[in-house]
Design an enzyme around this catalytic site. Structure first.
Site, mmCIF file in Angstrom:
data_model
loop_
_atom_site.group_PDB
_atom_site.id
_atom_site.type_symbol
_atom_site.label_atom_id
_atom_site.label_comp_id
_atom_site.label_asym_id
_atom_site.label_seq_id
_atom_site.Cartn_x
_atom_site.Cartn_y
_atom_site.Cartn_z
ATOM 1 N N SER A 77 0.827 -1.204 0.000
ATOM 2 C CA SER A 77 0.000 0.000 0.000
ATOM 3 C C SER A 77 0.862 1.255 0.000
ATOM 4 O O SER A 77 2.006 1.246 0.454
ATOM 5 C CB SER A 77 -0.912 0.020 1.227
ATOM 6 O OG SER A 77 -1.731 -1.124 1.254
HETATM 7 N N1 SAH Z 1 -1.254 -4.737 3.904
HETATM 8 C C1 SAH Z 1 -0.514 -5.017 2.711
HETATM 9 C C2 SAH Z 1 -1.302 -4.646 1.466
HETATM 10 C C3 SAH Z 1 -1.279 -5.737 0.465
HETATM 11 S S1 SAH Z 1 -2.433 -5.618 -0.862
HETATM 12 C C4 SAH Z 1 0.874 -4.369 2.733
HETATM 13 O O1 SAH Z 1 1.145 -3.587 3.656
HETATM 14 O O2 SAH Z 1 1.693 -4.663 1.871
HETATM 15 C C5 SAH Z 1 -3.788 -6.567 -0.249
HETATM 16 C C6 SAH Z 1 -3.532 -8.013 0.064
HETATM 17 O O3 SAH Z 1 -4.801 -8.589 0.388
HETATM 18 C C7 SAH Z 1 -2.981 -8.855 -1.083
HETATM 19 O O4 SAH Z 1 -1.794 -9.473 -0.667
HETATM 20 C C8 SAH Z 1 -4.072 -9.888 -1.349
HETATM 21 O O5 SAH Z 1 -3.564 -11.165 -1.693
HETATM 22 C C9 SAH Z 1 -4.783 -9.931 -0.019
HETATM 23 N N2 SAH Z 1 -6.160 -10.420 -0.055
HETATM 24 C C10 SAH Z 1 -7.127 -10.177 -0.980
HETATM 25 N N3 SAH Z 1 -8.262 -10.833 -0.648
HETATM 26 C C11 SAH Z 1 -7.989 -11.517 0.506
HETATM 27 C C12 SAH Z 1 -8.756 -12.393 1.340
HETATM 28 N N4 SAH Z 1 -10.021 -12.723 1.067
HETATM 29 N N5 SAH Z 1 -8.159 -12.906 2.437
HETATM 30 C C13 SAH Z 1 -6.873 -12.601 2.746
HETATM 31 N N6 SAH Z 1 -6.104 -11.794 1.998
HETATM 32 C C14 SAH Z 1 -6.653 -11.254 0.899
#
Ligand code: SAH
Length: 227
Positions: A77
């Protein structure tokens, strides 16, 4: 924003020690300009080595205020959104146990872990989770528990949580997550279809949820099932 971090700063972020520190100081100044006020959050961003959460090829851009790819179609993010969501979560008092849905790179979890007692984080893509776990271990962050699962069901065995944060956007907040929030607890999530997402904050008041609609944001989608 990104122009602030071109040239010398972007190059120096590749180094360690003082050079990364200078790049982080500039990032903190940019976040302040964009309205992040909480000094506790700014202090954590100032010390958290975001370049470690990126592949080497992108590490030089770690202190730009932008989202960046982390592989498998996912992104780390934007620092502004990490800071803003953290600020929203702790504004009414620092929660003890926090559930994060979407571990991704692990950066948001690490930022939270510097402020709260324990972070529980759930990721549906096993490869991303494995990388994040390795980082937490190498960085000696001991208060993050993580789980490979579909975050739509939360983490029932560890519920309830004092606060919940979603870092992927759905149309609505999954019912299971609302049920796993303590009375008075806060849930922060991006909601809405691509191109029209808003950051939302919910507070549980008994069986009621009070909601606030905040800034427009852009997140990857909250998917179902395992990756
Ligand atoms: N908090 C993270 C942001 C990653 S982007 C950071 O600081 O880097 C969002 C993430 O949510 C992705 O890795 C994606 O695989 C995950 N995601 C999407 N749907 C999901 C679900 N149903 N359960 C768990 N993770 C999920």
């Amino acid at each position: 924003m990104s122009t602030l971090f071109g040239g010398a700063a972007a190059v120096s972020a590749r180094g360690h020690g003082m050079t990364s520190q200078r790049a982080r100081d500039r990032l903190v100044a940019a976040l302040r300009e964009e309205g992040v006020r909480d000094p506790r959050v700014l202090d954590v961003i100032r010390t958290m080595p975001r370049h470690l959460f990126l592949d080497e090829a992108l590490a030089s851009r770690a202190y730009e205020n932008t989202a960046l790819p982390i592989g498998l179609g996912q992104t780390i993010s934007q620092p502004w959104v990490v800071a803003r969501m953290t600020e929203l979560l702790i504004e009414g008092g620092v929660p003890g146990r926090v559930l994060e849905i979407g571990t991704g790179s692990g950066y948001q979890a690490a930022v939270l872990a510097a402020l709260v007692d324990t972070v529980y984080t759930v990721e549906r893509i096993e490869e991303l989770l494995r990388k994040a776990r390795r980082l937490f271990r190498n960085m000696k962050i001991a208060n993050i528990r993580s789980r490979h699962d579909d975050g739509n069901i939360g983490w029932p065995a560890e519920a309830p949580f004092d606060a919940i944060v979603l870092t992927a956007a759905g149309e609505t907040v999954p019912r299971a997550l609302l049920d796993q929030l303590v009375d008075g607890g806060v849930l922060v999530a991006p909601l809405g279809p691509p191109g029209a997402q808003r950051l939302m904050r919910f507070r549980r008041d008994g069986d009621q949820m009070c909601s606030e609609e905040l800034e427009p944001v852009s997140f990857v989608p909250l998917l179902g099932g395992l990756g």
